[in-house]
Design an enzyme around this catalytic site. Sequence first.
Site, PDB file in Angstrom:
ATOM      1  N   GLU A   1      85.789  45.722  21.738  1.00 12.35           N
ATOM      2  CA  GLU A   1      87.222  45.975  22.099  1.00 12.35           C
ATOM      3  C   GLU A   1      88.437  45.371  21.142  1.00 12.35           C
ATOM      4  O   GLU A   1      89.644  46.207  21.066  1.00 12.35           O
ATOM      5  CB  GLU A   1      86.916  43.905  22.060  1.00 12.35           C
ATOM      6  CG  GLU A   1      86.121  43.655  23.898  1.00 12.35           C
ATOM      7  CD  GLU A   1      86.042  42.801  23.709  1.00 12.35           C
ATOM      8  OE1 GLU A   1      86.360  42.091  25.165  1.00 12.35           O
ATOM      9  OE2 GLU A   1      85.492  41.427  23.007  1.00 12.35           O
TER      10      GLU A   1
ATOM     11  N   GLU B   1      78.137  41.266  25.990  1.00 11.77           N
ATOM     12  CA  GLU B   1      78.342  40.037  26.707  1.00 11.77           C
ATOM     13  C   GLU B   1      77.417  39.396  27.457  1.00 11.77           C
ATOM     14  O   GLU B   1      77.064  37.963  27.704  1.00 11.77           O
ATOM     15  CB  GLU B   1      79.882  39.581  26.890  1.00 11.77           C
ATOM     16  CG  GLU B   1      80.424  39.782  24.909  1.00 11.77           C
ATOM     17  CD  GLU B   1      80.986  41.416  25.152  1.00 11.77           C
ATOM     18  OE1 GLU B   1      82.248  41.615  24.437  1.00 11.77           O
ATOM     19  OE2 GLU B   1      80.058  42.273  25.844  1.00 11.77           O
TER      20      GLU B   1
END
Length: 292
Positions: A128, A148
């Site tokens: 990210e 995730e």
Amino acid sequence: MNGQASETGQASANGHLSTRGFSTLLVEEREDRVVVLLNRPDVRNAIDQQMVDELHAVCAVLEKDPKVLIIAGTEGVFASGADIAQLRERRRDDALQGINSTIFVRIAKLPMPVIAALDGYCLGGGAELAYAADFRIATPAVRIGNPETGLGILAAAGASWRLKELVGEPVAKEILLAGRVLKAEEALGVNLVTELHEPAELMDAAHRLADRIARQDPLAVRITKSVFHAPAEAHPVIDQLAQGILFESQAKFDRMQAFLDRKSTDRKSTDTKSTDTKYTDRLSSTTDGTKP
């Protein structure tokens, strides 16, 4: 931001970034760029609160003194993700603070371009962070993705919306919903990275890209980046207003005049060569017995 990071985030008296108190970043500052190396090799450069605080400190200076930012990792790893030990203890109120998303948004909004030089693991929060950059270049060893959901959470620091813009919905869903981790050639194939370089050449490649940016007019680069990221409904008005600002800048007059001067010089040089060629041809025709 904690007190230590707030203190280290201040520019020193000579205008340079002070890294006193930094423990997770290695920073090199040059005239037109800043190089930041994520440096927690014992945990594969996992992003913890201290690293977030230090990145905020870097951003605070770059917002006041805009320069290109190059972000890379150390020891063959960009960042393996957020620090799971810290993440395990975070609760709802921590999530609502947007600890990682806030710093990644700030990095994405820096006035000058951000280059992410990726090697090895680039996962979770590390991915990210890379998505927040303007440019991503990598080595053949890079592995990039967002695992995730396998940990019972979502990629909430930008991947859930940036990744679709970068690679399209089908690939983004494979990464976000099915845990797909892209290898280097796959990332290159979907334009998530734009160049592949051997590890020993990665930082040189990042600096060459920074050099190309540095050859442009800094104000034009800054305004172009802002206009590029403006929402669709802001166009074309924002383009026209931005162009109005640039049309009044001295750099515009100087750079365009320099272009015209070079063009004029090149034309004169071409005309001179053409005249010389004609004269040489005539001289050759007289020496071989033909009429001029």
